[in-house]
Each structure stands twice: as structure tokens, then as C-alpha cells.
Design a protein around this motif. Structure first.
Motif, PDB file in Angstrom:
ATOM      1  N   LEU A 387       0.828  -1.202   0.000  1.00 43.91           N
ATOM      2  CA  LEU A 387       0.000   0.000   0.000  1.00 43.91           C
ATOM      3  C   LEU A 387       0.863   1.253   0.000  1.00 43.91           C
ATOM      4  O   LEU A 387       0.616   2.196  -0.773  1.00 43.91           O
ATOM      5  N   ALA A 388       1.892   1.267   0.859  1.00 43.75           N
ATOM      6  CA  ALA A 388       2.746   2.444   0.941  1.00 43.75           C
ATOM      7  C   ALA A 388       3.511   2.662  -0.359  1.00 43.75           C
ATOM      8  O   ALA A 388       3.718   3.809  -0.789  1.00 43.75           O
ATOM      9  N   ASN A 389       3.927   1.597  -0.995  1.00 43.56           N
ATOM     10  CA  ASN A 389       4.689   1.722  -2.234  1.00 43.56           C
ATOM     11  C   ASN A 389       3.872   2.412  -3.314  1.00 43.56           C
ATOM     12  O   ASN A 389       4.363   3.313  -4.007  1.00 43.56           O
ATOM     13  N   TRP A 569      12.359   5.760  13.900  1.00 46.00           N
ATOM     14  CA  TRP A 569      12.836   4.690  13.017  1.00 46.00           C
ATOM     15  C   TRP A 569      11.852   4.465  11.877  1.00 46.00           C
ATOM     16  O   TRP A 569      12.262   4.236  10.730  1.00 46.00           O
ATOM     17  N   SER A 570      10.559   4.573  12.152  1.00 41.77           N
ATOM     18  CA  SER A 570       9.547   4.446  11.106  1.00 41.77           C
ATOM     19  C   SER A 570       9.696   5.562  10.084  1.00 41.77           C
ATOM     20  O   SER A 570       9.590   5.329   8.865  1.00 41.77           O
ATOM     21  N   ASN A 571       9.949   6.794  10.559  1.00 39.78           N
ATOM     22  CA  ASN A 571      10.163   7.914   9.637  1.00 39.78           C
ATOM     23  C   ASN A 571      11.392   7.673   8.759  1.00 39.78           C
ATOM     24  O   ASN A 571      11.385   7.962   7.559  1.00 39.78           O
ATOM     25  N   ILE A 572      12.453   7.157   9.360  1.00 35.30           N
ATOM     26  CA  ILE A 572      13.680   6.893   8.590  1.00 35.30           C
ATOM     27  C   ILE A 572      13.428   5.874   7.486  1.00 35.30           C
ATOM     28  O   ILE A 572      13.841   6.053   6.334  1.00 35.30           O
ATOM     29  N   LEU A 573      12.720   4.801   7.827  1.00 40.71           N
ATOM     30  CA  LEU A 573      12.404   3.782   6.822  1.00 40.71           C
ATOM     31  C   LEU A 573      11.500   4.351   5.732  1.00 40.71           C
ATOM     32  O   LEU A 573      11.656   4.027   4.541  1.00 40.71           O
ATOM     33  N   THR A 574      10.550   5.201   6.135  1.00 46.95           N
ATOM     34  CA  THR A 574       9.659   5.827   5.150  1.00 46.95           C
ATOM     35  C   THR A 574      10.449   6.729   4.204  1.00 46.95           C
ATOM     36  O   THR A 574      10.225   6.722   2.981  1.00 46.95           O
ATOM     37  N   ILE A 575      11.369   7.511   4.756  1.00 48.07           N
ATOM     38  CA  ILE A 575      12.186   8.406   3.938  1.00 48.07           C
ATOM     39  C   ILE A 575      13.016   7.607   2.938  1.00 48.07           C
ATOM     40  O   ILE A 575      13.113   7.968   1.752  1.00 48.07           O
ATOM     41  N   LEU A 576      13.616   6.512   3.397  1.00 52.74           N
ATOM     42  CA  LEU A 576      14.403   5.675   2.497  1.00 52.74           C
ATOM     43  C   LEU A 576      13.536   5.107   1.379  1.00 52.74           C
ATOM     44  O   LEU A 576      13.940   5.093   0.202  1.00 52.74           O
ATOM     45  N   GLN A 577      12.326   4.657   1.742  1.00 55.59           N
ATOM     46  CA  GLN A 577      11.426   4.100   0.736  1.00 55.59           C
ATOM     47  C   GLN A 577      11.015   5.173  -0.269  1.00 55.59           C
ATOM     48  O   GLN A 577      11.010   4.946  -1.486  1.00 55.59           O
ATOM     49  N   GLN A 578      10.659   6.352   0.246  1.00 58.33           N
ATOM     50  CA  GLN A 578      10.260   7.443  -0.644  1.00 58.33           C
ATOM     51  C   GLN A 578      11.427   7.852  -1.550  1.00 58.33           C
ATOM     52  O   GLN A 578      11.233   8.118  -2.745  1.00 58.33           O
ATOM     53  N   TYR A 579      12.613   7.907  -0.972  1.00 65.10           N
ATOM     54  CA  TYR A 579      13.762   8.339  -1.768  1.00 65.10           C
ATOM     55  C   TYR A 579      14.036   7.376  -2.919  1.00 65.10           C
ATOM     56  O   TYR A 579      14.285   7.802  -4.055  1.00 65.10           O
ATOM     57  N   VAL A 580      14.009   6.089  -2.650  1.00 62.65           N
ATOM     58  CA  VAL A 580      14.258   5.105  -3.704  1.00 62.65           C
ATOM     59  C   VAL A 580      13.255   5.272  -4.832  1.00 62.65           C
ATOM     60  O   VAL A 580      13.610   5.258  -6.022  1.00 62.65           O
ATOM     61  N   ILE A 581      11.989   5.452  -4.483  1.00 68.79           N
ATOM     62  CA  ILE A 581      10.939   5.586  -5.501  1.00 68.79           C
ATOM     63  C   ILE A 581      11.111   6.892  -6.270  1.00 68.79           C
ATOM     64  O   ILE A 581      11.044   6.926  -7.517  1.00 68.79           O
ATOM     65  N   MET A 582      11.331   7.998  -5.540  1.00 70.41           N
ATOM     66  CA  MET A 582      11.465   9.296  -6.212  1.00 70.41           C
ATOM     67  C   MET A 582      12.716   9.333  -7.086  1.00 70.41           C
ATOM     68  O   MET A 582      12.697   9.904  -8.184  1.00 70.41           O
ATOM     69  N   HIS A 583      13.791   8.728  -6.609  1.00 73.31           N
ATOM     70  CA  HIS A 583      15.013   8.691  -7.413  1.00 73.31           C
ATOM     71  C   HIS A 583      14.792   7.877  -8.679  1.00 73.31           C
ATOM     72  O   HIS A 583      15.297   8.242  -9.759  1.00 73.31           O
ATOM     73  N   ARG A 584      14.027   6.772  -8.540  1.00 73.26           N
ATOM     74  CA  ARG A 584      13.756   5.933  -9.706  1.00 73.26           C
ATOM     75  C   ARG A 584      12.922   6.678 -10.742  1.00 73.26           C
ATOM     76  O   ARG A 584      13.130   6.532 -11.951  1.00 73.26           O
ATOM     77  N   PHE A 585      11.978   7.489 -10.276  1.00 77.01           N
ATOM     78  CA  PHE A 585      11.120   8.235 -11.198  1.00 77.01           C
ATOM     79  C   PHE A 585      11.751   9.545 -11.655  1.00 77.01           C
ATOM     80  O   PHE A 585      11.198  10.238 -12.501  1.00 77.01           O
ATOM     81  N   GLY A 586      12.888   9.885 -11.069  1.00 75.77           N
ATOM     82  CA  GLY A 586      13.530  11.141 -11.438  1.00 75.77           C
ATOM     83  C   GLY A 586      12.855  12.351 -10.851  1.00 75.77           C
ATOM     84  O   GLY A 586      13.045  13.475 -11.349  1.00 75.77           O
ATOM     85  N   ALA A 587      12.075  12.173  -9.798  1.00 69.99           N
ATOM     86  CA  ALA A 587      11.380  13.295  -9.168  1.00 69.99           C
ATOM     87  C   ALA A 587      12.345  14.074  -8.289  1.00 69.99           C
ATOM     88  O   ALA A 587      13.223  13.506  -7.633  1.00 69.99           O
TER      89      ALA A 587
END
Length: 604
Positions: A387-389, A569-587
């Protein structure tokens, strides 16, 4: 963008209200109706008891003219010492009361030596004790709270060494009481009645737990239940001290088996009768000379004892710490229903219980509840990952669409309806769901509350250390920015006038300007997370969102350290997840922007 954010906020609020509404109508309301029905049934059953009313006597509320110290109170009657691996104290021969107990393994404070006092004798301020007795119709001298028992055998009550006491009522009835205790928190009280009166008698056993007034630190926490508690007919019934004191009439219950007692946040005193017996129980209270007495009481089966015959009644008394595995073991051993629900799992019990089980599992692996919380956070993130992804993918696409949205607003700045129409059409073309970002947050709210509940009410978390300066995960972070986290040898709480605001109190919650290391880390990760999200286009709304991390840093500062560890720790994991996705999309995102600024001088 402002319209989308407002819509998201409205949907978030409506969905939250819907969850609580569904829970109330389909869980809480049926429980209330069943409780009312049980109370009516108990009231009706009072006229059906054989020879004896369902109410076990009148609540004694004689307030002492003056309180005495413990030594003076103990000297008023003969006593038998209690000595087990988990408990120390004594039993009074007056009434056979179990009225002095200390918990060997638990201290009042983390660094202190003072043990937790569970029960205390009458005459001492905040007296708290338990006893069993007998009732009968037109029979004098039955055992009660003031009966003088005579010790027949045993010099000390300990595991494997019970004590036996005796009482003759002078009218042909002899009572022999045997009290045994195990190596944890369970007393077994067995009464034998020998009828040599020359006539048949009708008797009923009862048990009473009384508290004479409550200390100031009890009954003040809204998140945890403290007061009367019992399970009757598989239904859990509770009455907090404040509502209990307001009751004009006793709350009555009837069931086959069950248990009844008084609970604090971490401690429980409860009678557990034999589960094949019909019992009547009450939560009742009365006041005399300014002292309010709180009592939970039960009455068991009615015995008709012919002349020359005897009867034996057994009841168990739990008096100790509410450890989940201990309560569960006693529940299985005695057949007592829902004994683990003496722990206040709350309305989200379907989350708090599994979360606690996962924490216990990880603790068994790593031996540190703080690390177990970190591992639990990873599990929660994995469960919510699909869901988060999708949500973060949608947010990344929305961030990339910001320039196009600005063009639409500039093109139709005088026609809001046309703006909205064009933006929605763009969402459909780009396959973007503007509401997707709400769902991970919405699901996290009950999980966040459930973990808060687990950290707050489970004794396993009490005084559980993490690393470094975090020595109690259930307490707030003791570090403080106002003395540079301990580098300055000064206690901010000692400051005149403002010490209460900038000092770190010993309890969780309350208004504070004191910020610990964990709160600052939480605020920093929350700020970075907001920077990863699509920014509001409205300037006022943008300022409000910019202030949110600062506001929540102060809001979260007084919370339990374990909760801040989880959320950071939840925020850190969320940031890492968001970063990977945004970096992949070039955002565009603040992490890539920061890395680019670091590299720019080298490339120049």
C-alpha cells in the motif's frame, strides 16, 4: 493543489470517524447492552438465592479517627509471615486477612531500593486488603473481617509450606482454613466447615477486596484502566475509580465462574472462585468521615450442611504483577476466562495483543526491548509495503506534475471550476491518485496508538532499558536540550518559575518545553519526510505545513522513549522508501538536491 490537500484532510477525518463509529456500534455498544442485561439478571437473581441473599453483607466503612504507621497497625493482631520468591509480607489472624504484601522483584523507582507495596493493613492510610468469610441466615458468629482465628500449624507461609488456622463460632460450627501459596502470586484458600450444631445449616462463602481511599497517583490516567474489574460470563466489566465513586447503587453481576478484583496499571488483586460454581459479584463503594471505601466482592454457591456433616470451599487469590505469561498460565491452570485481559489492552486489543506478541518474540531473540521495537517497526513497514509503495509512487508522480499544475492554475486563474476540471483530467491521463498518500498515514494511526498502549500498560516495558542514556523505554527521554543533554551539570527543573516547563518530569505526558535527543531526532526526520512530499501551492498552507514538524517535536517530547524510537525509526524507513521511488522516477527530492550541492564544488 490547495483543493486536493483540503480534500485529503476531509477524507482522512471522515475515514477516522468511520472507523471509530463502526467499532462503537458493532463492538462497544453490544458490550454495553450485554453488560446491562447481566446487571438486570443479577438483580433478578437476588430473590432466587436459597435461604441467603445475593449481597454478601454490608460494606464496612468505619473510618479510623487517625491513621497509624505500618508497624503500629501490624502490632494490633497476631500474624503469620509470608515469604516466597515473589512476595513478602504477612497475614493477619484477625479475619484471616491477606493485608501486607510487597513485590520482591519490583522497585518503586529505577534507582531506588524501595519495593512495590501491593497490600497494606487497615489503620494505615490507603489500606488495601483481601479476606474471605461466610454468611448464613439466623446463624451467629460466622467468620468475617473481624473474626479472631487461631493458628494451628505452620510458622511461615511459603511455597510447599501452607498454614492452617481454626475458628469455633461457639454454636456448633467449626471452621478450618488452610492457606497455601505458590512461588509467584497465587494464594489458595480452602475452608472446611464441620457442622456439630445438631441441625442443618445453610451457608454461603464470600470474598472481599477493599481499598480505603486511593493514592493521588492512581486513577488519573485516561489511557489505562484502574479500578474495579471482573469477567462474568466471558464479558469483561470495568469501573474506573472516578466513575466507581459516582455510583449510587452497586453494580451487580452473576455468572458461572469468572473472577473479580481491583486493578492498578501494573498490579492486580483478584479472587478466582472455582469455575463450576455460580457466583454473584458486586462493585460497590461507600463513604464515611471523608474516607471512601472501594470494594469488589463475590458470593459463591450456597451450601446446605446437614448435622454431623461437613463442606469444603476453595478459592484462589491472585495478588501480584500483571505479567502476560503469568496471567495466561493461571488462566489455563484454573480455567479462569480472559485473565490476561486484566492488562488493559484497550479498544484496539486486536492490534495491541499481536504487537505485544511480536515484541516478546523479538525480545526472546535479541534480549533488548528497544531493539525488538526496531525489528517490530520493520515488520509493520513490510506489512504495509504494498500500500505504501503505491502511495509513494503516486506522490512522486504528483511532485513531477507540479509544473503542469502551476500552468493550469495560471491559465485558468479566474475560473476555479475549470482549474479543478483540468487538474482531474491530468490525474486521469497520468494515472495518479491524489488520495493515495492518505492511506498509509490512516493505517499508521491505530498502529501508533496500539504501540503506545503496549508501552504504557505492559509491565514488561517497565524499567526496560535500551542503550546509553535510555534506561526505561516506558518513561520519557531523560535528556534535555536546556542543559546540553547533560554536558552542563544543572537540572533545568530547579529553575525558578519555569522549572516545571523546561525540566524533565518523571512521568509520561504533560506540557513541556524540554526536548530530549529522541524528540529532536523525531522532529528532524518528520521535517525531512514533509520535504519529500509534494508542497502545497497556497502560501498560508505551506507555512502551516512547515511549522508542523516543530509543533509535533514538542508534542511528542513527553511521550515514552520506546514510542519515539518506533516513530523516528519508522520515519527513517519511510524516507528511504520514498527516496528510492522518487530517485527511480527522477522526481526532485531534498536528498538528491543535497547530494548535488555537495558534488558541485568538486565538478567546478
Amino acid at each position: 493543489m490547495q483543493q486536493e490537500n483540503n480534500r485529503n484532510l476531509v477524507i482522512f477525518i471522515v475515514a477516522s470517524l468511520l472507523i471509530f463509529g463502526v467499532y462503537y456500534w458493532f463492538v462497544m455498544r453490544p458490550m454495553e447492552l450485554r453488560r446491562a442485561e447481566a446487571a438486570r439478571a443479577a438483580a433478578e437473581s437476588q430473590t432466587q438465592q436459597t435461604g441467603i441473599g445475593a449481597e454478601p453483607g454490608t460494606l464496612s466503612t468505619d473510618a479510623p479517627s487517625a491513621f497509624v504507621d505500618e508497624r503500629t497497625a501490624l502490632a494490633r493482631s497476631a500474624r503469620v509471615p509470608v515469604n516466597t520468591p515473589a512476595l513478602t509480607g504477612s497475614i493477619s489472624m484477625t479475619g484471616g486477612r491477606i493485608d501486607q504484601l510487597y513485590l520482591t522483584d519490583y522497585r518503586v523507582s529505577l534507582d531506588g531500593e524501595e519495593r512495590i507495596e501491593l497490600l497494606r493493613p487497615e489503620g494505615v492510610e490507603y489500606a488495601y486488603f483481601a479476606y474471605v468469610g461466610w454468611r448464613g441466615q439466623n446463624i451467629e458468629g460466622l467468620p468475617g473481617p473481624d473474626t479472631q482465628w487461631v493458628l494451628r500449624s505452620g510458622e511461615e507461609l511459603s511455597p510447599g509450606s501452607p498454614i492452617v488456622m481454626n475458628y469455633d463460632n461457639g454454636h456448633g460450627l467449626t471452621f478450618t482454613r488452610t492457606i497455601a501459596v505458590d512461588d509467584q502470586y497465587l494464594f489458595t484458600i480452602t475452608d472446611r466447615v464441620d457442622n456439630n450444631s445438631g441441625r442443618s445449616v445453610t451457608l454461603a462463602p464470600y470474598g472481599s477486596i477493599q481499598r480505603r481511599g486511593i493514592p493521588a497517583d492512581l486513577g488519573r490516567q485516561h489511557i489505562v484502566h484502574e479500578g474495579a474489574i471482573g469477567v462474568f460470563g466471558e464479558e469483561l466489566h470495568q469501573s474506573k475509580y472516578n466513575s466507581w465513586a459516582d455510583e449510587d447503587q452497586p453494580e451487580s453481576f452473576s455468572s458461572d465462574g469468572g473472577w473479580v478484583g481491583i486493578t492498578d496499571k501494573y498490579w492486580l488483586t483478584a479472587f478466582i472462585p472455582e469455575q463450576d460454581e455460580a457466583i454473584q459479584a458486586q462493585f460497590r463503594t461507600a463513604e464515611s468521615n471523608g474516607l471512601r471505601t472501594y470494594e469488589t466482592v463475590y458470593q459463591s454457591r450456597t451450601w446446605v450442611i446437614p448435622a454431623g456433616r461437613s463442606a469444603t470451599e476453595t478459592v484462589n487469590l491472585f495478588a501480584g504483577a500483571k505479567r502476560n505469561e503469568i496471567l495466561g498460565g493461571y488462566g489455563d491452570q484454573l480455567g479462569a476466562p480472559r485473565l490476561t485481559d486484566a492488562i488493559d489492552w484497550g479498544i484496539f486489543w486486536f492490534l495491541t495483543k499481536p504487537l505485544f506478541s511480536v515484541l516478546e518474540f523479538f525480545f526472546g531473540l535479541v534480549g533488548n526491548f528497544g531493539v525488538a521495537i526496531l525489528l517490530l517497526t520493520v515488520v509493520v513497514k513490510l506489512v504495509l509495503f504494498p500500500l505504501a509503495n503505491k502511495a509513494y509512487e503516486s506522490m512522486s508522480r504528483m511532485r513531477m506534475l507540479q509544473p503542469k499544475m502551476e500552468e493550469i492554475r495560471a491559465k485558468h486563474k479566474d475560473d476555479p471550476a475549470k482549474q479543478q476540471q483540468e487538474i482531474m483530467a491530468m490525474y486521469q491521463r497520468e494515472k495518479v491518485n491524489p488520495l493515495a498518500g492518505c492511506w498509509p498515514m490512516l493505517i499508521q494511526i491505530p498502529i501508533f496508538y496500539a504501540l503506545y498502549k503496549v508501552l504504557f500498560v505492559t509491565i514488561e516495558m517497565r524499567h526496560a532499558p535500551f542503550f546509553g542514556w535510555i534506561r526505561d523505554l516506558s518513561a520519557r527521554d531523560p535528556s534535555n536540550i536546556w542543559n546540553l543533554f547533560g554536558l552542563i551539570p544543572w537540572d533545568p527543573a530547579s529553575a525558578p518559575l519555569i522549572g516545571g516547563l523546561i525540566g524533565v518530569s518523571t512521568h509520561v505526558g504533560g506540557l513541556t518545553l524540554a526536548l530530549g535527543v529522541l524528540a529532536i531526532l523525531y522532529g528532524g526526520t518528520m521535517w525531512l519526510q514533509t520535504q519529500m512530499n509534494p508542497p502545497p501551492t497556497d502560501p498560508t498552507q505551506r507555512q502551516i505545513f512547515a511549522m508542523m514538524p516543530i509543533l509535533f517535536t514538542f508534542i511528542m517530547a513527553p511521550f515514552a522513549a520506546g514510542l519515539l524510537i518506533y516513530w523516528t525509526w519508522s520515519n527513517i524507513l519511510t524516507i528511504l522508501q520514498q527516496y528510492v521511488i522518487m530517485h527511480r522516477f527522477g522526481a526532485e527530492n531534498p536528498i538528491d538536491s543535497f547530494i548535488a550541492r555537495l558534488r558541485k564544488p568538486k565538478d567546478a
